[in-house]
Write a protein that holds these residues in place. Structure first.
Motif, short mmCIF file in Angstrom:
data_model
loop_
_atom_site.label_atom_id
_atom_site.label_comp_id
_atom_site.label_asym_id
_atom_site.label_seq_id
_atom_site.Cartn_x
_atom_site.Cartn_y
_atom_site.Cartn_z
N ASP A 1 0.85 -1.19 0.00
CA ASP A 1 0.00 0.00 0.00
C ASP A 1 0.89 1.25 0.00
O ASP A 1 1.76 1.40 0.87
CB ASP A 1 -0.87 -0.04 1.27
N MET B 1 0.34 4.07 0.90
CA MET B 1 0.13 4.99 2.02
C MET B 1 0.79 4.49 3.30
O MET B 1 0.67 5.12 4.35
CB MET B 1 -1.37 5.16 2.27
N LYS C 1 -2.27 2.25 -4.79
CA LYS C 1 -3.01 3.41 -4.26
C LYS C 1 -2.20 4.70 -4.33
O LYS C 1 -2.25 5.53 -3.42
CB LYS C 1 -3.45 3.15 -2.81
N ASP D 1 -2.68 6.99 -6.50
CA ASP D 1 -3.41 8.05 -7.19
C ASP D 1 -3.94 9.09 -6.22
O ASP D 1 -4.43 10.12 -6.63
CB ASP D 1 -4.56 7.46 -8.04
N GLY D 2 -3.83 8.84 -4.95
CA GLY D 2 -4.29 9.84 -3.98
C GLY D 2 -3.20 10.83 -3.67
O GLY D 2 -2.31 11.07 -4.48
N ALA E 1 -1.08 10.41 -1.21
CA ALA E 1 -0.06 9.76 -0.40
C ALA E 1 1.31 10.21 -0.87
O ALA E 1 1.54 10.35 -2.07
CB ALA E 1 -0.18 8.25 -0.53
N ASN F 1 -9.64 2.60 0.40
CA ASN F 1 -9.70 1.22 -0.05
C ASN F 1 -8.79 0.34 0.81
O ASN F 1 -7.66 0.71 1.08
CB ASN F 1 -9.23 1.11 -1.50
N LEU G 1 -10.33 6.90 -2.14
CA LEU G 1 -9.24 7.76 -1.71
C LEU G 1 -9.81 9.15 -1.49
O LEU G 1 -10.68 9.60 -2.24
CB LEU G 1 -8.13 7.80 -2.76
N GLN G 2 -9.33 9.80 -0.45
CA GLN G 2 -9.91 11.07 -0.03
C GLN G 2 -9.75 12.18 -1.06
O GLN G 2 -10.34 13.24 -0.94
CB GLN G 2 -9.32 11.50 1.31
N THR G 3 -8.94 11.95 -2.10
CA THR G 3 -8.73 12.99 -3.10
C THR G 3 -9.69 12.83 -4.28
O THR G 3 -9.68 13.66 -5.18
CB THR G 3 -7.30 12.93 -3.64
N GLN G 4 -10.48 11.76 -4.27
CA GLN G 4 -11.41 11.56 -5.39
C GLN G 4 -12.67 12.38 -5.14
O GLN G 4 -13.59 11.94 -4.45
CB GLN G 4 -11.72 10.08 -5.54
N THR H 1 -1.31 0.63 9.68
CA THR H 1 -0.02 0.73 9.00
C THR H 1 0.11 2.04 8.24
O THR H 1 1.18 2.36 7.73
CB THR H 1 0.18 -0.43 8.00
N THR H 2 -0.97 2.81 8.16
CA THR H 2 -0.93 4.06 7.40
C THR H 2 0.03 5.05 8.04
O THR H 2 0.08 5.18 9.25
CB THR H 2 -2.34 4.69 7.34
N GLY H 3 0.74 5.74 7.20
CA GLY H 3 1.66 6.75 7.69
C GLY H 3 1.00 8.12 7.76
O GLY H 3 -0.18 8.23 8.11
N ASN I 1 -0.19 9.99 5.68
CA ASN I 1 -1.37 10.21 4.83
C ASN I 1 -2.66 10.09 5.64
O ASN I 1 -3.70 10.61 5.24
CB ASN I 1 -1.37 9.22 3.67
N GLN J 1 -6.39 11.81 5.24
CA GLN J 1 -7.62 11.02 5.22
C GLN J 1 -8.61 11.58 6.23
O GLN J 1 -9.78 11.81 5.92
CB GLN J 1 -7.33 9.56 5.55
#
Lengths: 491, 311
Positions: free
Chosen positions: A220, A222, A247, A249-250, A252, B111, B196-199, B231-233, B235, B239
């Motif tokens: 991922d 992100m 992922k 396309d955001g 990140a 996602n 994704l929060q940018t969509q 696990t998200t950093g 970003n 979000q």
């Protein structure tokens, strides 16, 4: 993708601009910012330390001290280091003529099943016959998901309903592939934690018994600092051959790419840039580094443009532009061509210096806007498209009804179009370099969100002498007096 | 199993990692708190994904308090924990139930964050409290997402409302709420597709779902939970911001905390967006969900370290 890292870095390097020579002292602030930017981009701490250390070392060399423009030199070094960190490139899937087995593994929710579909599509495009294997027996409905994707793509999917042992499923799948003549088998394994010994052992089992030619880790984009731990564990268990980053396309910052590359040492093969099954791109460290540093990704854009633009149509438009013609019809065509390239935001991020622009577009529904604009132009008559000035109130209302928009939107489009047409006409005769400069000027104008596009000054076709102007004024005044008199007499 | 044990179990690997790191910084006779020490401490904190600013705040605190002194681990650790607790301070916030009628909970996230699994866990939690639950399968985009939730609904014995793939998720949400009102269910959980929060357009769709729910019951959805992958950093901050802008999130479900990831980004989110964590997911089973208590979370993170040191 990477905009934020990009912004951070260009901010950091700005402080170096105008410094005569590089020294540890004047670089410290800039490099400190580089460090923060990278950390905020989720690059793992040891990698960042390493990176900043290398850049400092190189920048302090003799060559740099004699350099005239130190900021450029540092950008160059940072860029080169980024490329070195992310390279070398190897996009090959190492397919044999006979049955080749590819295996995908990764944490839960990293995007394995979607990537499996994307790979299948890519293989089909390359005229191979892929078989997707639903080896994820863990997650409810994972098998159905792969079946739906296979159906969408017209690709065979192998699954054994009710099976309990993924190793057996994979073995049966390879046999099945040989039987029905599929030459590439893609194994979609279940997501698992890298510390789950039992499940990692299961992966090793598949690796031993099925002997996939290539094992890819799906990560991922992100992911934060933990990317190092999981990538390392998977690499130790399986000897990875490549990494697919998803992922992206955001917004990140994608620092995970640097971390994963650093700990596994295996090439990054592809990046996933969208939910649709064609959103899989080859990974280019050069381009990525340029993107990170805000130098733009012209190569990818050109590549895409060549793929997607209709060359004949382009030539025709170019010809018309040269003649100084640019009508709403051309504008409509241009919108259509641009749409083929992909989302506006994505395109913007690839253009040098447009990183900021993208932020401005953030929150603007560019695609929806383009669609509406196309609809408005489609609702006009050919005559109106050629001469938008003909559009009066009743025509405006008709067009708005036809396109399903408010009348003022028609007006806005026409207003937007006028200065644009002028610029396009000016661009026509110029080379790439001048065009580029004009684009940047245009952008500068746009960075003031309240400003509309400046109406370009266009000649009226004649220039009057002062005597002639005086004569005209006299005539106008006389006319006005006459009207006044008539009105008095009439009333 | 109480929160403390559960989270401790979930964080076992995490805290082992962190603790060995911190313990390595000290020797039996204590350690001089100098620049090197602070640098090493920064590295350890950054590795939790808490972000540069909170890590710096903690390191600064330790620096001002102990610089140039030889310290024992327990004292420094107490300061780190106190500062971390201060940064994470939030009231203990379980789900707020509606005074009457069904409590509507909307779940959103990027996602693969773990929305559907988290919903199954929440449903299990409410069922175990003796409540009737209606699930709305609002992920009409991803292939087989509806099937995934259906399987969970069957396993848990929850009622479910679904639409066809590609149908309007807002209509599914509408019908789910209607079903909950009709059957007198206490809780209605509405799933949404990952995005994704940018969509932009997909975020607008989310706002629409939120609005549609509010039309049936004025104060609904009572809770909007953002599912965040541990696990998200960094970003995660983006979000939290964007999802809160779109649907006014009321809290976070921190999923997948059973790996080595520490989910430290919630510290940064608490600082910058103010969103509290409500629940923590620590496994794949329906019962692997636990209420989030910040103080205990911090304690659990360092628990293994204190015990042997005291012994």
């Amino acid at each position: 993708m990477f905009e934020s890292l990009q912004e951070g870095l260009s901010g950091a390097l700005k402080t170096l601009r105008g410094k005569g020579k590089l020294s540890e002292a004047n670089m410290r602030e800039g490099l400190g910012l580089v460090q923060t930017a990278l950390l905020e981009a989720d690059v793992s701490y040891p990698v960042v330390k390493d990176f900043v250390g290398k850049v400092t070392e190189k920048a302090l060399g003799e060559k740099v001290l004699s350099s005239l423009d130190p900021s450029q030199q540092v950008v160059g070094i940072v860029h080169q280091e980024l490329v070195d960190l992310m390279g070398p490139v190897d996009h090959s899937l190492h397919l044999k003529p006979s049955t080749t087995v590819l295996m995908l593994c990764g944490l839960q929710g990293s995007g394995k099943t979607t990537t499996c579909g994307k790979l299948g599509r890519l293989l089909k495009e390359r005229e191979r016959k892929p078989l997707l294997v639903a080896a994820d027996l863990q997650r409810p409905a994972a098998i159905e998901q792969l079946h739906v994707i296979g159906e969408q793509l017209g690709i065979d999917v192998f699954s054994e309903p009710g099976a309990k042992d993924p190793v057996a499923v994979c073995q049966a799948a390879v046999k099945h592939a040989k039987k029905i003549g599929c030459d590439v088998v893609v194994l979609d394994t279940a997501g698992r934690l890298h510390i789950d010994e039992e499940l990692m052992e299961q992966l090793r089992q598949i690796d031993r018994k099925v002997e996939p030619e290539q094992v890819y880790l799906v990560v991922d984009g992100m992911t934060g600092q933990d990317a190092v731990n999981s990538a390392k564990a998977f690499n130790e268990a399986l000897e990875l051959d490549g990494v697919i980053l998803t992922k992206l396309d955001g917004d990140a910052r994608g620092g995970a790419v640097l971390s994963v590359k650093h700990v596994t040492g295996v090439p990054i093969k592809f990046i996933g840039t969208g939910e649709h099954l064609d959103a899989l791109q080859e990974f280019h460290p050069e381009r990525m580094a340029q993107r990170i540093l805000g130098m733009g990704d012209i190569l990818t854009l050109v590549e895409q443009a060549q793929q997607k633009f209709d060359q004949d149509e382009m030539a025709k438009q170019e010809e018309r532009l040269r003649k100084g013609e640019f009508t709403l019809d051309d504008y409509r065509n241009m919108l259509g061509q641009t749409k083929k390239l992909g989302p506006i935001n994505k395109i913007m991020s690839m253009l040098p210096g447009m990183g900021n622009m993208q932020e401005m577009l953030d929150g603007v529904d560019a695609e929806g806007g383009m669609k509406r604009m196309g609809g408005i132009i489609d609702s006009m008559t050919p005559e109106e498209r050629r001469l938008p000035s003909k559009i009066d109130q009743s025509r405006r209302r008709r067009i708005a009804t036809g396109a399903g928009v408010e009348p003022h939107e028609v007006n806005e489009l026409v207003k937007q179009f006028e200065p644009m047409a002028a610029i396009m006409k000016q661009m026509a005769g110029k080379g790439m370099r001048d065009r580029f400069k004009m684009m940047q000027d245009l952008q500068k104008g746009l960075s003031n969100p309240n400003a509309k596009l400046q109406k370009a000054k266009v000649g009226t076709g004649k220039r009057l002498s002062s005597a002639e102007r005086a004569k005209l004024r006299k005539q106008r005044e006389k006319e006005a007096r006459r009207r006044k008199r008539d009105a008095r007499r009439g009333g | 199993m109480g929160f403390f044990n559960k989270i401790k179990q979930g964080l076992k690997k995490t805290s082992q990692l962190l603790n060995t790191d911190v313990r390595d910084l000290f020797k039996a006779e204590g350690r001089l708190i100098d620049e090197d020490f602070l640098e090493e401490l920064t590295a350890i904190l950054i590795k939790t994904d808490m972000g540069v600013a909170p890590a710096k705040a903690i390191v600064d605190e330790v620096g001002t308090k102990f610089r140039a002194r030889v310290m024992q681990m327990e004292d420094v650790l107490a300061t780190i924990k106190a500062k971390l607790k201060e940064l994470m301070a939030q009231p203990e916030e379980p789900i707020r139930f509606a005074a009457q009628g069904p409590t509507v909970i909307m779940v959103a996230g990027v996602n693969g964050a773990g929305k559907t699994t988290s919903i199954a866990k929440l449903a299990h939690l409410f069922k175990s409290q003796g409540k009737q639950v209606v699930l709305g399968a609002g992920d009409t985009f991803r292939a087989a997402a509806v099937e995934q939730l259906t399987i969970w609904a069957e396993r848990l014995g929850a009622d479910m409302v679904k639409g066809d793939q590609g149908s309007d998720p807002a209509s599914v949400a509408h019908r789910a709420v209607a079903r909950a009102i009709e059957t007198g269910a206490e809780v209605c959980i509405v799933d949404t597709a990952g995005r994704l929060q940018t969509q932009q357009n997909l975020m607008q769709q989310l706002t629409k779902i939120h609005r549609v729910i509010g039309k049936q019951i004025p104060e609904a959805p009572h809770e909007v939970l953002l599912v965040l992958d541990a696990t998200t950093g960094q970003n995660g901050i983006s979000q939290a911001k964007h999802f809160t802008d779109a649907v006014n999130c009321s809290g976070i479900v921190l999923a997948k905390l059973d790996g080595t990831a520490k989910g430290g980004v919630v510290v940064a989110i608490r600082q910058q967006v103010g969103l509290p964590v409500k629940y923590v997911g620590v496994g794949e089973k329906p019962e692997d969900l636990t209420l989030f208590v910040p103080d205990e979370f911090v304690d659990a993170l360092f628990a293994d370290l204190i015990a042997p040191a005291a012994a």
